[in-house]
Design a protein around this motif. Structure first.
Motif, PDB file in Angstrom:
ATOM      1  N   LEU A 211       0.825  -1.207   0.000  1.00  0.00           N
ATOM      2  CA  LEU A 211       0.000   0.000   0.000  1.00  0.00           C
ATOM      3  C   LEU A 211       0.862   1.262   0.000  1.00  0.00           C
ATOM      4  N   GLU A 212       2.006   1.203   0.649  1.00  0.00           N
ATOM      5  CA  GLU A 212       2.869   2.377   0.737  1.00  0.00           C
ATOM      6  C   GLU A 212       3.645   2.637  -0.547  1.00  0.00           C
ATOM      7  N   ILE A 213       3.963   1.570  -1.284  1.00  0.00           N
ATOM      8  CA  ILE A 213       4.851   1.735  -2.438  1.00  0.00           C
ATOM      9  C   ILE A 213       4.104   1.827  -3.762  1.00  0.00           C
ATOM     10  N   LEU A 214       2.883   1.299  -3.840  1.00  0.00           N
ATOM     11  CA  LEU A 214       2.122   1.296  -5.086  1.00  0.00           C
ATOM     12  C   LEU A 214       1.265   2.540  -5.213  1.00  0.00           C
ATOM     13  N   THR A 215       1.166   3.057  -6.447  1.00  0.00           N
ATOM     14  CA  THR A 215       0.237   4.147  -6.699  1.00  0.00           C
ATOM     15  C   THR A 215      -1.186   3.593  -6.766  1.00  0.00           C
ATOM     16  N   ALA A 216      -2.154   4.474  -6.806  1.00  0.00           N
ATOM     17  CA  ALA A 216      -3.556   4.042  -6.840  1.00  0.00           C
ATOM     18  C   ALA A 216      -3.842   3.198  -8.084  1.00  0.00           C
ATOM     19  N   GLU A 217      -3.325   3.623  -9.235  1.00  0.00           N
ATOM     20  CA  GLU A 217      -3.558   2.879 -10.470  1.00  0.00           C
ATOM     21  C   GLU A 217      -2.852   1.537 -10.454  1.00  0.00           C
ATOM     22  N   GLN A 218      -1.644   1.496  -9.946  1.00  0.00           N
ATOM     23  CA  GLN A 218      -0.910   0.231  -9.849  1.00  0.00           C
ATOM     24  C   GLN A 218      -1.606  -0.741  -8.905  1.00  0.00           C
ATOM     25  N   LEU A 219      -2.125  -0.226  -7.807  1.00  0.00           N
ATOM     26  CA  LEU A 219      -2.832  -1.084  -6.859  1.00  0.00           C
ATOM     27  C   LEU A 219      -4.104  -1.647  -7.477  1.00  0.00           C
ATOM     28  N   ARG A 220      -4.832  -0.820  -8.211  1.00  0.00           N
ATOM     29  CA  ARG A 220      -6.052  -1.302  -8.871  1.00  0.00           C
ATOM     30  C   ARG A 220      -5.724  -2.373  -9.898  1.00  0.00           C
TER      31      ARG A 220
END
Length: 300
Positions: free
Chosen positions: A167-176
């Motif tokens: 959660l800390e290293i990924l951007t919102a788009e990458q997490l999705r």
């Protein structure tokens, strides 16, 4: 004996020669779903061919000349055996043990492997209930752990797990994008195919087909999930997310976005190749489905 030799040769070809050709082929990574079907078809073909070869060998002419009807008669599955055949006796049923074991042994391993996987998933789900926190925002269970990792727990206890490091290293788009990858695993019930490949490998540990089918099925299922995620998200987002969570390892009973196959999948995502023509993959799918029936045609 000629029929037994032909069936044994067919089983040897499917179990020890064809798998290496399939691994070296270029099309499986371009059509992973069809490739998974091909591996499953080869596994079923090997079992059918080996069982029928054992049947022809142990009976050595008895019931064999009656083809499939003779086989069913020996098993006691037909009420009207051929006129020239002799009724099945205790010795016939004893001889059927060898071909029956070739079929029942992998089925027993399938049941055992499925039960073990289910037990491991339940155990891990119980652990997550203690150490994890449900996040309605992400639709996942968050675990306080520094190493970035994202994986899913399939089956009845379906849930996606994300570590705090991810959660800390990924951007919102990458997490999705990576969450879409895990949802594809759950919706596609990929764990069932993984269990089948694992059970076949346990049943025939020294067989090249068993080893390669397990390895390639795991890789191809990840590629299928990648393709589903790419329908809604960019290649850069998914590829970057995979790099960030590559070090994270999923539990044995789970399916993770990272892992050892990440580098192969990254190359495939960033340098996509054209998919096979519909006629090509339809022909491969048809061959995969019909291959297990060829030994039956020989027996008929």
């Amino acid at each position: 004996m000629i029929t037994a030799a032909a069936l044994a040769g067919y089983a040897l070809l499917v179990g020890a020669v064809v798998p290496y050709g399939l691994v070296r082929a270029g099309w499986p990574h371009r059509a992973p779903a069809v490739a998974v079907l091909a591996w499953q078809g080869l596994s079923l073909t090997f079992v059918v061919a080996a069982a029928l070869a054992a049947y022809h060998l142990v009976f050595a002419g008895r019931h064999v000349h009656d083809g499939l009807v003779g086989l069913l008669s020996a098993c006691g599955l037909t009420a009207h055996p051929p006129a020239e055949s002799t009724p099945a006796g205790a010795s016939d049923l004893a001889l059927l043990t060898a071909p029956a074991m070739i079929v029942l042994f992998p089925l027993a391993w399938l049941v055992r492997t499925a039960w073990q996987a289910r037990r491991e998933r339940r155990r891990h789900a119980a652990l997550l209930a203690v150490i994890g926190t449900e996040s309605a925002e992400h639709g996942a269970t968050v675990v306080e752990h520094r190493v970035p990792a994202v994986y899913c727990l399939p089956g009845r206890v379906r849930r996606i797990v994300v570590t705090r490091g991810a959660l800390e290293i990924l951007t919102a788009e990458q997490l999705r994008a990576v969450l879409a990858h895990e949802r594809a695993h759950i919706r596609g019930r990929h764990h069932l195919l993984q269990v089948a490949a694992k059970a076949f490998a346990r049943a025939f540990p020294g067989l090249p087909l068993a080893r390669l089918a397990r390895e390639q099925t795991a890789l191809l299922l990840e590629m299928i999930a990648d393709d589903r995620a790419l329908r809604l998200h960019s290649r850069d987002a998914l590829a970057t997310a995979m790099c960030e969570v590559a070090a994270g390892r999923a539990p044995e009973a789970a399916l993770g976005a990272g892992g050892r196959s990440a580098l192969i999948r990254l190359r495939r995502i960033l340098a996509p190749e054209a998919k096979p023509r519909p006629v090509t993959w339809a022909g491969i799918a048809a061959a995969s489905v019909t291959a297990p029936f060829l030994p039956l045609l020989v027996t008929c």
